[in-house]
Design an enzyme around this catalytic site. Structure first.
Site, short mmCIF file in Angstrom:
data_model
loop_
_atom_site.label_atom_id
_atom_site.label_comp_id
_atom_site.label_asym_id
_atom_site.label_seq_id
_atom_site.Cartn_x
_atom_site.Cartn_y
_atom_site.Cartn_z
CB CYS A 91 6.25 0.54 6.71
SG CYS A 91 5.94 -0.86 8.08
CG HIS A 201 10.15 -0.97 4.76
ND1 HIS A 201 10.62 0.04 5.46
CD2 HIS A 201 9.44 -1.98 5.44
CE1 HIS A 201 9.74 0.15 6.67
NE2 HIS A 201 8.98 -1.17 6.69
CD GLU A 203 12.29 2.14 3.29
OE1 GLU A 203 12.06 1.98 4.55
OE2 GLU A 203 11.59 2.16 2.38
#
Length: 234
Positions: A91, A201, A203
């Protein structure tokens, strides 16, 4: 070799807000992941890969990533990448890498001019990269996005070059493009294949309790590649 824990630092800027999430995800996947402040001149010893996390470095003033690209740590990251080191930008990290010229194209405001935050479907275009080796070609992943400036853009000439050279490793699934990105591109490689940027994302998708663990395929691939690099140097 599976017990080797490669060092994969996560860089932190003023305004970063996904650094701890990335750190935790990498640690759960088998890496040691110290956080590195943006004014540091050097990466930690034995660094095997680097992650530039999401967030809003410097409040996204000027353009997203436009100020962060001048941080001292970027000089170390540029040298690391030039030597073949693995670099992943997520990002805002993707935005910083494009601003620094480490990845092609540019990130523009979303086509809707609205902030988008939701799970999206992604299609894996390549699996022979250090960032997608745990995936299957054509596999559909579910990973969230959360951005206001995630519309990846390249002109026709650059897009054709990147298509021909296989550097568009991740795309939004049919009808799932959340930002108007050209050719539904969600993730881009550099020419040498050791630097990768993506808007979603991973994560935030490493635990089934969050709705998807597909992000672990991306981050786990990076840990695997970093572990191989570490084993080769031991």
């Amino acid at each position: 070799m599976s017990d080797l824990r490669p060092v994969i630092p996560v860089v932190v800027w003023p305004g970063s807000n996904d650094d701890r999430d990335a750190q935790l995800a990498l640690q759960r996947l088998g890496a040691d992941s110290p956080r590195v402040w943006h004014t540091d001149d050097d990466l930690p010893p034995d660094t095997a890969a680097v992650v530039l996390p999401g967030g809003f470095s410097y409040g996204d003033y000027l353009r997203c990533g436009a100020i962060a690209r001048f941080s001292p740590i970027l000089r170390a990251i540029e040298a690391f990448a030039a030597g073949g080191g693995l670099v992943l930008g997520i990002c805002n990290g993707f935005q910083i890498l494009t601003e620094a010229g480490l990845l092609p194209g540019a990130l523009r405001p979303n086509e809707s001019l609205s902030f988008v935050c939701r799970d999206v479907r992604l299609r894996v275009e390549r699996t022979d990269t250090p960032f997608t080796s745990r995936c299957r070609e054509g596999q559909e992943l579910t990973i969230p996005v959360k951005h206001g400036d995630g519309c990846w853009f390249a002109d026709d000439e650059l897009l054709a070059h990147l298509e021909a050279s296989g550097r568009l490793a991740l795309r939004y699934g049919p009808g799932a493009n959340p930002n108007g990105a050209v050719a539904d591109v969600a993730g881009v490689l550099n020419a040498d294949g050791n630097v990768f940027g993506l808007m979603p994302h991973p994560e935030h998708a490493v635990d089934p309790l969050l709705g998807s663990a597909d992000g672990a395929l991306i981050l786990g691939s990076l840990v695997d590649a970093a572990r191989l690099s570490l084993a080769a140097s031991v």
